[in-house]
Design an enzyme around this catalytic site. Structure first.
Site, mmCIF file in Angstrom:
data_model
loop_
_atom_site.group_PDB
_atom_site.id
_atom_site.type_symbol
_atom_site.label_atom_id
_atom_site.label_comp_id
_atom_site.label_asym_id
_atom_site.label_seq_id
_atom_site.Cartn_x
_atom_site.Cartn_y
_atom_site.Cartn_z
ATOM 1 C CG ASP A 140 -21.223 42.966 -7.731
ATOM 2 O OD1 ASP A 140 -22.002 43.192 -6.788
ATOM 3 O OD2 ASP A 140 -21.603 42.578 -8.849
ATOM 4 C CB SER B 230 -27.268 44.766 -12.877
ATOM 5 O OG SER B 230 -27.891 44.041 -11.841
ATOM 6 C CE1 TYR B 231 -32.888 39.204 -15.231
ATOM 7 C CE2 TYR B 231 -33.830 40.721 -16.824
ATOM 8 C CZ TYR B 231 -33.762 39.457 -16.281
ATOM 9 O OH TYR B 231 -34.546 38.444 -16.778
ATOM 10 N N GLY C 258 -32.215 45.803 -13.302
ATOM 11 C CA GLY C 258 -33.381 45.503 -12.479
ATOM 12 C C GLY C 258 -33.728 44.021 -12.453
ATOM 13 C CG HIS D 63 -23.865 45.398 -9.045
ATOM 14 N ND1 HIS D 63 -23.757 44.107 -9.493
ATOM 15 C CD2 HIS D 63 -25.042 45.863 -9.556
ATOM 16 C CE1 HIS D 63 -24.810 43.792 -10.229
ATOM 17 N NE2 HIS D 63 -25.604 44.845 -10.293
#
Length: 457
Positions: free
Chosen positions: A378, A180-181, A84, A430
């Site tokens: 990605d 990701s985050y 996120g 991703h």
């Protein structure tokens, strides 16, 4: 006589503690999930663990143990964190990527994931911070004041308290992972565990390593690699590529400026209606599918991502019977469950360091096992961004770039450095485990076994 009484009191307190843990585990055990296949062969637990008594802050977890046929008591524990900031590990990691179940399009039924990672490890999915998924706080201001450090501290407190509830895992090998985050969350939590393990009054957690997929690592190198990827893959014009370099890469030493945001908006318009999370994937045309914007890393980079699977999670986890089965209904849930929290995503995220590279150096020196993997389709955190960030660590190469194979076909490439392994997955976006499940399974298996990727066709 005094020492005898002390020992008796100590044994009694240990017994009471164990009895309490057993009761807590029984309360959290999932007897059956709506739409679940029969005879799944593994145990599941879920519920809330308090991380701040004063504010009434608690994080939600879902543990899917290894099947009984795979000896779960001998398997390590993988803690999987959300991305996120503001997205749910339950929605994505558990339900669409590495978990044992997939949700059918009707949002009512589940089917088994043949490439589930819980055949290799016991998987603990965590929704963090509070406000994400079923995690909550009774203090509203908490939801607007989060940042990396606070999220990491809460995750550490969760882990310590969860291990008290599940003492059978206290000395088990632990790995931390995410995408990701979570490229921030994972090394930051690993750093806290590593440092706290050295404290005299802290519990010792048997952390062995961590893995990050298509993760945010270093702002400067991530930006250089991302804009280069967009340009070399024909997604943006020459002039916009130069504009991005001026406005974003060399224009500021802080997070993206207004000029950078404007340049990113120009790039987004040139890219058109594609799935930037997997640039060659078709878009889902379902009118009922979930629409959400990416605003997770670079303000202004709002690109529609519409996988149909996201909408299936929305349907399933909003069903009252599902929330009851997961023990998530105890808080009353006065809101519509979402895969990504509007409140957290739109909050003033308090701190987000420009680089994780210093933490990587510290944990490499601590001899933790580290894997960085990347889907090469990605466009959000591209493979070129990851390669630039890893190169900035200036690590000696042990095994140079080579292709790795699955069923006789090139499945990606890998390079082994001193202290870190980089793996790419060919044709994945991703979310590698969503787009290339068998290949992602091999990546995880090789990581646990501490082996290089299979190099023979």
């Amino acid at each position: 006589m005094g020492s005898y009484i002390f020992c008796a009191i100590l044994l009694l307190s240990i017994g009471i503690s164990l009895a309490s843990s057993i009761e807590d585990q029984k309360r959290d055990k999932i007897s059956w999930l709506p739409g679940q296949p029969k005879n799944i062969g593994f145990e599941q637990y879920s519920g809330h663990v308090t991380v701040n008594e004063q504010n009434g802050r608690a994080l939600f977890y879902w543990l899917t143990e290894a099947p009984l046929t795979h000896q779960p008591n001998s398997k390590p524990l993988l803690l999987w964190l959300s991305s996120g900031p503001g997205c749910s590990a339950i929605a994505f990691g558990a339900s669409e990527e590495i978990g044992p179940f997939r949700i059918k399009p009707d949002g009512k039924s589940l089917y088994l994931n043949p490439n589930a990672w819980n055949t290799l490890a016991n998987i603990l999915f965590l929704d963090s911070p509070a406000g994400v998924g079923f995690s909550y706080s009774n203090t509203t201001s908490d939801l607007y004041t989060f940042g990396d450090q606070k999220a990491a501290e809460d995750s550490y407190t969760f882990l310590v308290n969860w291990l008290e509830r599940f003492p059978q895992y206290k000395h088990r090998e632990l790995y931390i992972g995410g995408i990701s985050y979570a490229g921030h969350y994972v090394p930051q939590l690993a750093q806290i565990v590593y440092r706290r393990n050295k404290g005299l009054n802290n519990p010792v957690i048997n952390l062995k390593g961590f893995m990050v997929g298509n993760g945010v690592i270093d702002d400067y190198h991530d930006l250089v690699g991302t804009f280069e990827y967009w340009w070399t893959h024909g997604l943006i014009s020459d002039s916009t590529y130069k504009l991005l370099g001026t406005a974003c890469v060399f224009g500021s030493s802080t997070h993206p400026s207004a000029q950078c945001t404007q340049a990113i908006n120009v790039a987004a318009a040139e890219q058109g209606n594609i799935d930037l999370f997997n640039i060659y994937a078709p878009l889902c045309n379902s009118t009922s599918s979930l629409k959400r914007d990416l605003n997770s890393r670079y303000p202004g980079m709002s690109i529609a991502y519409d996988p149909c699977t996201d909408s299936y999670s929305d349907l399933y986890f909003n069903r009252p019977e599902v929330q009851k089965a997961l023990h998530a209904d105890a808080i009353g849930i006065p809101y519509t469950w979402k895969a990504c929290s509007d409140v957290v995503q739109n909050s003033n995220w308090g701190d987000s360091p420009l680089s994780m590279l210093p933490i990587y150096h510290e944990l490499i020196n601590a001899s933790l096992r580290i894997l960085v993997f990347s889907g090469d389709n990605d466009g959000i955190v591209p493979v070129s961004a990851t390669r630039y960030s890893i190169d900035a660590l200036k690590l000696p190469t042990i095994v140079n770039w080579y292709p790795w194979y699955d069923s006789g076909k090139v499945a990606g490439w890998s390079q082994v450095y001193k202290g870190l392994t980089l793996v790419t997955v060919r044709g994945a976006g991703h979310r590698v485990a969503l787009h290339k499940p068998p290949e992602a399974f091999i990546v995880f298996r090789s990581f646990l076994e501490n082996k290089n990727m299979p190099s023979s066709s």
